[in-house]
Design a protein around this motif. Structure first.
Motif, mmCIF file in Angstrom:
data_model
loop_
_atom_site.group_PDB
_atom_site.id
_atom_site.type_symbol
_atom_site.label_atom_id
_atom_site.label_comp_id
_atom_site.label_asym_id
_atom_site.label_seq_id
_atom_site.Cartn_x
_atom_site.Cartn_y
_atom_site.Cartn_z
ATOM 1 N N GLY A 156 -4.419 10.387 -37.221
ATOM 2 C CA GLY A 156 -3.387 9.568 -36.677
ATOM 3 C C GLY A 156 -2.117 10.333 -36.433
ATOM 4 N N ALA A 157 -1.889 11.441 -37.141
ATOM 5 C CA ALA A 157 -0.635 12.178 -37.021
ATOM 6 C C ALA A 157 -0.583 12.878 -35.672
ATOM 7 C CB ALA A 157 -0.518 13.188 -38.146
ATOM 8 N N GLY A 158 0.630 13.217 -35.271
ATOM 9 C CA GLY A 158 0.803 13.954 -34.028
ATOM 10 C C GLY A 158 0.560 15.427 -34.231
ATOM 11 N N VAL A 159 1.009 16.216 -33.277
ATOM 12 C CA VAL A 159 0.890 17.667 -33.373
ATOM 13 C C VAL A 159 1.897 18.162 -34.405
ATOM 14 C CG1 VAL A 159 1.105 19.840 -32.118
ATOM 15 C CG2 VAL A 159 0.185 17.802 -30.963
ATOM 16 N N SER A 160 1.436 18.995 -35.315
ATOM 17 C CA SER A 160 2.357 19.551 -36.294
ATOM 18 C C SER A 160 2.403 21.068 -36.156
ATOM 19 C CB SER A 160 1.969 19.157 -37.721
ATOM 20 O OG SER A 160 0.684 19.627 -38.044
ATOM 21 N N GLN A 161 3.551 21.618 -36.482
ATOM 22 C CA GLN A 161 3.732 23.072 -36.403
ATOM 23 C C GLN A 161 4.407 23.546 -37.678
ATOM 24 O OE1 GLN A 161 5.244 22.919 -31.878
ATOM 25 N NE2 GLN A 161 4.904 25.021 -32.618
ATOM 26 N N SER A 162 4.029 24.747 -38.078
ATOM 27 C CA SER A 162 4.684 25.320 -39.246
ATOM 28 C C SER A 162 4.835 26.830 -39.076
ATOM 29 C CB SER A 162 3.871 25.022 -40.520
ATOM 30 O OG SER A 162 2.569 25.572 -40.418
ATOM 31 N N PRO A 163 5.884 27.422 -39.650
ATOM 32 C CA PRO A 163 7.012 26.718 -40.265
ATOM 33 C C PRO A 163 7.899 26.078 -39.204
ATOM 34 C CG PRO A 163 7.487 29.066 -40.138
ATOM 35 C CD PRO A 163 6.084 28.895 -39.602
ATOM 36 N N SER A 164 8.832 25.254 -39.615
ATOM 37 C CA SER A 164 9.740 24.657 -38.640
ATOM 38 C C SER A 164 10.810 25.664 -38.240
ATOM 39 C CB SER A 164 10.379 23.386 -39.186
ATOM 40 O OG SER A 164 11.045 23.647 -40.404
ATOM 41 N N ASN A 165 11.161 26.511 -39.178
ATOM 42 C CA ASN A 165 12.118 27.578 -38.915
ATOM 43 C C ASN A 165 11.623 28.866 -39.551
ATOM 44 O OD1 ASN A 165 14.720 26.444 -37.615
ATOM 45 N ND2 ASN A 165 14.231 24.987 -39.214
ATOM 46 N N LYS A 166 11.831 29.972 -38.845
ATOM 47 C CA LYS A 166 11.429 31.260 -39.400
ATOM 48 C C LYS A 166 12.492 32.284 -39.033
ATOM 49 C CE LYS A 166 8.639 34.471 -41.093
ATOM 50 N NZ LYS A 166 8.249 34.502 -42.525
ATOM 51 N N VAL A 167 13.036 32.934 -40.044
ATOM 52 C CA VAL A 167 13.979 34.021 -39.813
ATOM 53 C C VAL A 167 13.299 35.295 -40.291
ATOM 54 C CG1 VAL A 167 16.260 34.963 -40.308
ATOM 55 C CG2 VAL A 167 15.944 32.485 -40.171
ATOM 56 N N THR A 168 13.272 36.289 -39.454
ATOM 57 C CA THR A 168 12.600 37.525 -39.805
ATOM 58 C C THR A 168 13.426 38.720 -39.337
ATOM 59 O OG1 THR A 168 10.462 38.685 -39.735
ATOM 60 C CG2 THR A 168 11.257 37.751 -37.680
ATOM 61 N N GLU A 169 13.077 39.858 -39.882
ATOM 62 C CA GLU A 169 13.764 41.072 -39.478
ATOM 63 C C GLU A 169 13.014 41.737 -38.339
ATOM 64 O OE1 GLU A 169 15.700 42.298 -43.799
ATOM 65 O OE2 GLU A 169 14.022 43.428 -42.980
ATOM 66 N N LYS A 170 13.752 42.373 -37.491
ATOM 67 C CA LYS A 170 13.156 43.111 -36.380
ATOM 68 C C LYS A 170 12.078 44.057 -36.901
ATOM 69 C CE LYS A 170 14.499 46.524 -32.911
ATOM 70 N NZ LYS A 170 15.627 47.279 -32.333
ATOM 71 N N GLY A 171 10.928 44.045 -36.226
ATOM 72 C CA GLY A 171 9.840 44.939 -36.607
ATOM 73 C C GLY A 171 8.778 44.300 -37.478
ATOM 74 N N LYS A 172 9.100 43.135 -38.053
ATOM 75 C CA LYS A 172 8.105 42.459 -38.897
ATOM 76 C C LYS A 172 7.166 41.618 -38.030
ATOM 77 C CE LYS A 172 10.093 43.445 -42.918
ATOM 78 N NZ LYS A 172 9.930 43.272 -44.306
ATOM 79 N N ASP A 173 6.002 41.317 -38.585
ATOM 80 C CA ASP A 173 5.047 40.437 -37.902
ATOM 81 C C ASP A 173 5.280 38.996 -38.363
ATOM 82 O OD1 ASP A 173 2.158 42.708 -38.159
ATOM 83 O OD2 ASP A 173 4.066 42.866 -37.076
ATOM 84 N N VAL A 174 5.060 38.056 -37.445
ATOM 85 C CA VAL A 174 5.144 36.641 -37.822
ATOM 86 C C VAL A 174 3.926 35.904 -37.302
ATOM 87 C CG1 VAL A 174 7.678 36.553 -37.892
ATOM 88 C CG2 VAL A 174 6.495 36.002 -35.764
ATOM 89 N N GLU A 175 3.586 34.845 -38.015
ATOM 90 C CA GLU A 175 2.448 34.015 -37.624
ATOM 91 C C GLU A 175 2.914 32.576 -37.567
ATOM 92 O OE1 GLU A 175 -1.657 35.191 -39.028
ATOM 93 O OE2 GLU A 175 -1.434 33.258 -40.032
ATOM 94 N N LEU A 176 2.713 31.955 -36.421
ATOM 95 C CA LEU A 176 3.116 30.570 -36.221
ATOM 96 C C LEU A 176 1.853 29.718 -36.115
ATOM 97 C CD1 LEU A 176 5.824 31.213 -33.447
ATOM 98 C CD2 LEU A 176 6.040 31.433 -35.923
ATOM 99 N N ARG A 177 1.921 28.553 -36.720
ATOM 100 C CA ARG A 177 0.716 27.730 -36.805
ATOM 101 C C ARG A 177 0.904 26.412 -36.072
ATOM 102 N NH1 ARG A 177 -3.450 26.500 -41.211
ATOM 103 N NH2 ARG A 177 -3.854 24.274 -40.964
ATOM 104 N N CYS A 178 -0.176 25.952 -35.462
ATOM 105 C CA CYS A 178 -0.172 24.672 -34.757
ATOM 106 C C CYS A 178 -1.404 23.871 -35.150
ATOM 107 C CB CYS A 178 -0.161 24.898 -33.249
ATOM 108 S SG CYS A 178 -0.383 23.380 -32.273
ATOM 109 N N ASP A 179 -1.191 22.636 -35.583
ATOM 110 C CA ASP A 179 -2.285 21.706 -35.848
ATOM 111 C C ASP A 179 -2.273 20.630 -34.768
ATOM 112 O OD1 ASP A 179 -1.673 22.714 -38.836
ATOM 113 O OD2 ASP A 179 -3.717 21.931 -38.696
ATOM 114 N N PRO A 180 -3.233 20.655 -33.872
ATOM 115 C CA PRO A 180 -3.210 19.670 -32.783
ATOM 116 C C PRO A 180 -3.660 18.299 -33.268
ATOM 117 C CG PRO A 180 -5.218 20.939 -32.677
ATOM 118 C CD PRO A 180 -4.407 21.526 -33.814
ATOM 119 N N ILE A 181 -3.551 17.329 -32.400
ATOM 120 C CA ILE A 181 -4.070 15.999 -32.699
ATOM 121 C C ILE A 181 -5.590 16.102 -32.807
ATOM 122 C CG2 ILE A 181 -4.376 13.678 -31.755
ATOM 123 C CD1 ILE A 181 -1.564 13.987 -30.517
#
Lengths: 111, 117
Positions: free
Chosen positions: B1-26
């Protein structure tokens, strides 16, 4: 770029007035959609118009499509303060296998 | 029943680091889309998935960007060696199916605001 252009970029009106936003695109499309975005986060789908349609209504929204001019307009009638948001047109371009969004119109409805 | 969710909502990182963004669809949505939105600008289409498959990856800005989707559900967008110009809101959307001509209503998540210092 196939990105659509929207005008005006910003629109400020009084509550109760009508707001008209225009979108122009560059290639043939099958469908065009309008979305609304509050506070720079998630978008909400408003209405879809197909290429064989010229006009479509949904509540206080009226969308027109002129495929010969490659343009669409979104009219919000009797605007409310709650309509304050950014509005984007969106369409899919088969040749580029992508969705394109217009540059957006930022609407401010003053109470 | 939930909508699309994403995490994290905010991400602060330093230049050169890797980041991973997540999406949970309906649940049940077979099509999934990633967009990038820089401050005050429109949406830039990055990639879409039909099921687990991404037919066209050419929208990804550089080879530092990659995306995966497993089990027709969760998708991750990975940015390696982040740069300051990667700072933006990354939006995910899903739709029930993928139809040619772009006729499907996309349901958007709230986005992940990425800031690269």
């Amino acid at each position: 770029s196939q990105q659509g252009e929207e005008d005006p970029q910003a629109l400020s009106i009084q509550e109760g007035e009508n707001a008209t936003m225009n979108c122009s695109y560059k290639t043939s499309i099958n469908n065009l959609q309008w979305y609304r975005q509050n506070s720079g986060r998630g978008l909400v789908h408003l209405i879809l118009i197909r290429s064989n349609e010229r006009e479509k209504h949904s509540g206080r929204l009226r969308v027109t499509l002129d495929t010969s001019k490659k343009s669409s307009s979104l009219l919000i009638t009797a605007s409310r303060a709650a309509d304050t948001a950014s509005y984007f047109c969106a369409y899919y371009v088969n040749n580029f296998n992508k969705f394109y969004f217009g540059s957006g119109t930022k609407l401010n409805v003053k109470p | 029943g939930a909508g699309v969710s994403q995490s994290p909502s905010n991400k602060v990182t330093e230049k050169g680091k890797d980041v991973e963004l997540r999406c949970d669809p309906i649940s049940g949505h077979t099509a999934l889309y990633w967009y990038r939105q820089r401050l005050g600008q429109g949406l830039e289409f990055l990639i879409y998935f039909q099921g687990n498959s991404a037919p066209d990856k050419s929208g990804l800005p550089s080879d530092r960007f990659s995306a995966e989707r497993t089990g027709e559900s969760v998708s991750t967008l990975t940015i390696q060696r982040t740069q300051q110009e990667d700072s933006a809101v990354y939006l995910c959307a899903s739709s029930l199916v993928w139809s040619s001509g772009g006729a499907d209503t996309q349901y958007f998540g709230p986005g992940t605001r990425l800031t690269v210092l």
